[in-house]
Design a protein around this motif. Structure first.
Motif, PDB file in Angstrom:
ATOM      1  N   PHE A 123       0.842  -1.169   0.016  1.00 13.68           N
ATOM      2  CA  PHE A 123       0.074  -0.050  -0.101  1.00 13.68           C
ATOM      3  C   PHE A 123       0.856   1.249   0.021  1.00 13.68           C
ATOM      4  N   ALA A 124       2.299   1.278   0.299  1.00 12.08           N
ATOM      5  CA  ALA A 124       2.976   2.188   0.201  1.00 12.08           C
ATOM      6  C   ALA A 124       4.256   1.930  -0.102  1.00 12.08           C
ATOM      7  N   VAL A 125       4.979   2.735  -0.769  1.00  7.33           N
ATOM      8  CA  VAL A 125       6.344   2.401  -1.629  1.00  7.33           C
ATOM      9  C   VAL A 125       7.256   3.746  -1.370  1.00  7.33           C
ATOM     10  N   GLY A 126       8.480   3.617  -0.902  1.00  9.47           N
ATOM     11  CA  GLY A 126       9.142   4.772  -0.850  1.00  9.47           C
ATOM     12  C   GLY A 126      10.401   4.575   0.064  1.00  9.47           C
ATOM     13  N   PRO A 127      11.574   5.552  -0.221  1.00  8.34           N
ATOM     14  CA  PRO A 127      12.906   5.472   0.488  1.00  8.34           C
ATOM     15  C   PRO A 127      12.832   5.407   1.701  1.00  8.34           C
ATOM     16  N   LYS A 128      11.541   5.985   2.392  1.00  7.94           N
ATOM     17  CA  LYS A 128      11.736   6.335   3.860  1.00  7.94           C
ATOM     18  C   LYS A 128      10.395   5.652   4.369  1.00  7.94           C
ATOM     19  N   MET A 129      10.656   5.274   5.752  1.00 11.74           N
ATOM     20  CA  MET A 129       9.438   4.563   6.524  1.00 11.74           C
ATOM     21  C   MET A 129       9.473   4.482   7.772  1.00 11.74           C
TER      22      MET A 129
END
Length: 97
Positions: free
Chosen positions: A16-22
């Motif tokens: 549901f979410a993709v990105g370099p930070k989490m």
């Protein structure tokens, strides 16, 4: 994010979410039945992002229960998690954290 190793209750093949930070928070309560079996209750919450502006409204959570079986190759995990819409069975080897 989303799946058996992050926010349980969501499909592994469709995060549901993709990105370099989490930001990810996992909480588990483990109950030891015997040397081989454990039961767990869990709650997961998180989101991944590109933008430095973080909106808590976009975070998603999953909750559920599962069992752990100790084996010579490591613990086997079976978790039944609920996301927004439905329950999903997750299988894994090793602990989530």
């Amino acid at each position: 994010l989303g799946g058996g190793s992050t926010v349980r209750g969501y499909a592994d093949i469709e995060p549901f979410a993709v990105g370099p930070k989490m930001i990810l928070i996992n909480a588990e309560y483990r109950y030891i039945f015997n040397e081989s079996w454990q039961g767990v209750l869990f709650y997961d919450w998180g989101h991944a992002f590109d933008d430095p502006q973080i909106s808590v409204k976009e975070f998603k959570s999953g909750y559920g229960f599962g069992v752990r079986l100790s084996t010579p190759i490591g613990p086997l995990r079976f978790d039944l998690g609920r996301g927004e819409l439905y329950w999903i069975l997750h299988f894994g080897l090793g602990y989530t954290f």
